[in-house]
Scaffold this active site. Sequence first.
Site, short mmCIF file in Angstrom:
data_model
loop_
_atom_site.label_atom_id
_atom_site.label_comp_id
_atom_site.label_asym_id
_atom_site.label_seq_id
_atom_site.Cartn_x
_atom_site.Cartn_y
_atom_site.Cartn_z
N ASP A 1 0.86 -1.18 0.00
CA ASP A 1 0.00 0.00 0.00
C ASP A 1 0.90 1.24 0.00
O ASP A 1 1.82 1.35 0.81
CB ASP A 1 -0.91 0.00 1.23
CG ASP A 1 -2.03 1.02 1.13
OD1 ASP A 1 -1.73 2.22 0.90
OD2 ASP A 1 -3.19 0.65 1.26
N ILE A 2 0.64 2.15 -0.93
CA ILE A 2 1.51 3.30 -1.11
C ILE A 2 1.34 4.35 0.00
O ILE A 2 2.23 5.18 0.23
CB ILE A 2 1.28 3.91 -2.52
CG1 ILE A 2 2.51 4.62 -3.03
CG2 ILE A 2 0.08 4.81 -2.54
CD1 ILE A 2 2.47 4.90 -4.51
N GLN B 1 -14.30 3.16 1.54
CA GLN B 1 -13.61 2.55 0.39
C GLN B 1 -13.28 3.65 -0.63
O GLN B 1 -14.12 4.49 -0.95
CB GLN B 1 -14.49 1.48 -0.28
CG GLN B 1 -13.79 0.73 -1.40
CD GLN B 1 -14.65 -0.38 -2.02
OE1 GLN B 1 -15.81 -0.56 -1.64
NE2 GLN B 1 -14.08 -1.11 -2.96
N HIS C 1 -10.33 -5.47 -2.38
CA HIS C 1 -8.99 -5.73 -1.84
C HIS C 1 -9.04 -5.94 -0.34
O HIS C 1 -9.85 -5.32 0.36
CB HIS C 1 -8.02 -4.58 -2.16
CG HIS C 1 -8.55 -3.23 -1.82
ND1 HIS C 1 -9.47 -2.57 -2.60
CD2 HIS C 1 -8.31 -2.41 -0.77
CE1 HIS C 1 -9.76 -1.41 -2.05
NE2 HIS C 1 -9.08 -1.29 -0.93
N HIS D 1 -6.86 -5.46 3.09
CA HIS D 1 -5.71 -4.80 3.70
C HIS D 1 -5.12 -5.75 4.74
O HIS D 1 -5.88 -6.33 5.54
CB HIS D 1 -6.13 -3.54 4.46
CG HIS D 1 -6.73 -2.47 3.62
ND1 HIS D 1 -6.02 -1.36 3.21
CD2 HIS D 1 -7.99 -2.30 3.12
CE1 HIS D 1 -6.80 -0.55 2.52
NE2 HIS D 1 -8.00 -1.10 2.44
P1 AMP Z 1 -9.72 1.48 0.32
O1 AMP Z 1 -9.94 2.89 0.81
O2 AMP Z 1 -10.11 0.40 1.28
O3 AMP Z 1 -10.37 1.32 -1.03
O4 AMP Z 1 -8.17 1.29 0.15
C1 AMP Z 1 -7.46 1.70 -0.98
C2 AMP Z 1 -6.02 1.66 -0.60
O5 AMP Z 1 -5.27 1.77 -1.78
C3 AMP Z 1 -5.56 2.77 0.35
O6 AMP Z 1 -5.02 2.22 1.52
C4 AMP Z 1 -4.52 3.53 -0.49
O7 AMP Z 1 -3.45 3.98 0.29
C5 AMP Z 1 -4.11 2.50 -1.49
N1 AMP Z 1 -3.60 3.00 -2.75
C6 AMP Z 1 -4.11 3.99 -3.51
N2 AMP Z 1 -3.37 4.15 -4.63
C7 AMP Z 1 -2.38 3.23 -4.57
C8 AMP Z 1 -1.30 2.89 -5.43
N3 AMP Z 1 -1.06 3.52 -6.58
N4 AMP Z 1 -0.47 1.88 -5.04
C9 AMP Z 1 -0.68 1.23 -3.88
N5 AMP Z 1 -1.68 1.49 -3.04
C10 AMP Z 1 -2.53 2.48 -3.38
#
Ligand code: AMP
Length: 142
Positions: A36-37, A99, A105, A107
């Site tokens: 996760d970035i 979300q 996904h 976590h």
């Molecule tokens: P959610 O809010 O549960 O949909 O989680 C989405 C997750 O994706 C968040 O924790 C973000 O930090 C992560 N995220 C968003 N863009 C990226 C990316 N380019 N690479 C890796 N993680 C990402």
Amino acid sequence: MSQNTYDDNNIFAKMLNGDIPYHKVYEDDKTLAFMDIMPQAKGHVLVIPKQKAVDLAGLEPEYAAAVLMTAKKVMAAQRQVFAREGVIQMQLNGSEAGQTVFHYHIHLIPSSIHELGRHAAVQADNVELADIAQQLAKKIIE
Ligand code: AMP
């Protein structure tokens, strides 16, 4: 676009298509795991199915099984790399739940519910993410 409809241009779809870079931890025919970035703790990993599911409602049984099996592998690696037992498994359904990316996904966050950082708030250092991804990947193939 409604969150009930899968958007082929969502960020995780772009990763699966090879259109944007990411720090891979593990991949098989049905799943992909990557860093996760904007981690909520050091070592925060996301596991996604290679299926166009917006959230849990649209996840097919074979992919549900596959993401959980990959999650087990990732968690085992996190426990070794970070020498801690506590790993949060979290999954948000719908914008009302928070979300932000509408491709299902899980976590996996090495942390405690009492210490969890803010969601998707602070971008991590890419060099550090690459290093952690490598350490986790190594433990999975061992
Ligand atoms: P959610 O809010 O549960 O949909 O989680 C989405 C997750 O994706 C968040 O924790 C973000 O930090 C992560 N995220 C968003 N863009 C990226 C990316 N380019 N690479 C890796 N993680 C990402």
